[in-house]
Structures are given as structure tokens and as C-alpha cells.
Design a protein around this motif. Structure first.
Motif, short mmCIF file in Angstrom:
data_model
loop_
_atom_site.label_atom_id
_atom_site.label_comp_id
_atom_site.label_asym_id
_atom_site.label_seq_id
_atom_site.Cartn_x
_atom_site.Cartn_y
_atom_site.Cartn_z
N GLY A 1 0.82 -1.21 0.00
CA GLY A 1 0.00 0.00 0.00
C GLY A 1 0.85 1.26 0.00
N HIS A 2 1.91 1.26 0.80
CA HIS A 2 2.81 2.42 0.83
C HIS A 2 3.51 2.61 -0.51
CE1 HIS A 2 2.14 3.35 4.96
NE2 HIS A 2 2.71 2.27 5.43
N ALA A 3 3.95 1.51 -1.12
CA ALA A 3 4.63 1.60 -2.42
C ALA A 3 3.67 2.14 -3.48
CB ALA A 3 5.17 0.24 -2.83
N LEU A 4 2.43 1.67 -3.48
CA LEU A 4 1.45 2.16 -4.45
C LEU A 4 1.14 3.64 -4.22
CD1 LEU A 4 -1.01 -0.85 -4.66
CD2 LEU A 4 0.59 -0.07 -6.41
N ALA A 5 1.04 4.04 -2.97
CA ALA A 5 0.78 5.45 -2.67
C ALA A 5 1.95 6.32 -3.12
CB ALA A 5 0.54 5.63 -1.17
N ALA B 1 1.78 9.27 -5.90
CA ALA B 1 2.22 10.65 -5.63
C ALA B 1 3.25 11.10 -6.65
CB ALA B 1 2.79 10.74 -4.22
N GLU B 2 4.17 10.20 -7.02
CA GLU B 2 5.18 10.55 -8.03
C GLU B 2 4.52 10.82 -9.38
OE1 GLU B 2 7.71 7.14 -7.81
OE2 GLU B 2 8.74 7.85 -6.01
N ARG B 3 3.54 9.99 -9.73
CA ARG B 3 2.86 10.20 -11.01
C ARG B 3 2.08 11.51 -11.00
NH1 ARG B 3 -0.75 6.19 -14.70
NH2 ARG B 3 -1.22 7.77 -16.23
N ARG C 1 4.49 14.30 -11.59
CA ARG C 1 4.89 14.37 -13.01
C ARG C 1 3.77 14.96 -13.86
NH1 ARG C 1 6.79 9.18 -12.03
NH2 ARG C 1 5.01 8.31 -13.15
N ASP C 2 2.53 14.54 -13.60
CA ASP C 2 1.39 15.05 -14.36
C ASP C 2 1.21 16.54 -14.12
OD1 ASP C 2 0.99 12.52 -15.34
OD2 ASP C 2 -0.80 12.11 -14.14
N ALA C 3 1.39 16.97 -12.88
CA ALA C 3 1.24 18.40 -12.56
C ALA C 3 2.29 19.23 -13.28
CB ALA C 3 1.33 18.61 -11.04
N VAL C 4 3.51 18.73 -13.34
CA VAL C 4 4.58 19.45 -14.04
C VAL C 4 4.26 19.52 -15.53
CG1 VAL C 4 7.02 19.31 -14.73
CG2 VAL C 4 6.37 18.95 -12.35
#
Length: 81
Positions: free
Chosen positions: A30-34, A38-40, A43-46
Motif C-alpha cells: 500500500g505504501h509503495a502504491l501510494a 504521488a510521483e505520477r 509528473r502530471d502536474a509538471v
């Protein structure tokens, strides 16, 4: 009979350990997926911010163009508003 109780207790202890390990693994997944989510999102926001800056520059360069860009614009970043 004492051997029977010991066997039941050992099986119960093994089941408890297995359950604890499964819950711990589930939490780590769950932590890895979260973290990946968050990283994605970052990237999408940038990418969306870059697309918005580019769009603003295009509108400034062509003041006669009204409204938003075409929906089917191939340069448009998917998911950006």
C-alpha cells in the motif's frame, strides 16, 4: 491430551505469524502504491503546468484566436484542463 493442546497452540501461533506477515506485506504494498501515485501526480502536474505555459504563450502570440485549444489537439497533454 497435553500434546493435543500443544499442537493446537503451535498451529494457532503459526497462523498468527502468517497473518501478521501478510498484513505487514499488505501495508508495504500500500505504501509503495501510494508513493508511485504521488510521483505520477507530481509528473502530471509538471506536464500540465508546462502545457498551460505553452498555451498561454501561443494565445499571447495569436491574440485573435478565441477560446480554448481544440480537444483533439495532438500537442495537448492528456488529463490537463
Amino acid at each position: 491430551m497435553p500434546g493435543l493442546h500443544r499442537g493446537v497452540l503451535l498451529r494457532a501461533a503459526a497462523a498468527a505469524l502468517a497473518l501478521g506477515a501478510a498484513v505487514g506485506a499488505h501495508t508495504e504494498v500500500g505504501h509503495a502504491l501510494a508513493r508511485r501515485g504521488a510521483e505520477r501526480a507530481e509528473r502530471d502536474a509538471v506536464a500540465c503546468a508546462h502545457a498551460a505555459r505553452w498555451d498561454a504563450a501561443e494565445r499571447a502570440a495569436h491574440p485573435g484566436r478565441e477560446g480554448r485549444p481544440e480537444v483533439a489537439d495532438p500537442g495537448r497533454v492528456p488529463g490537463c484542463r
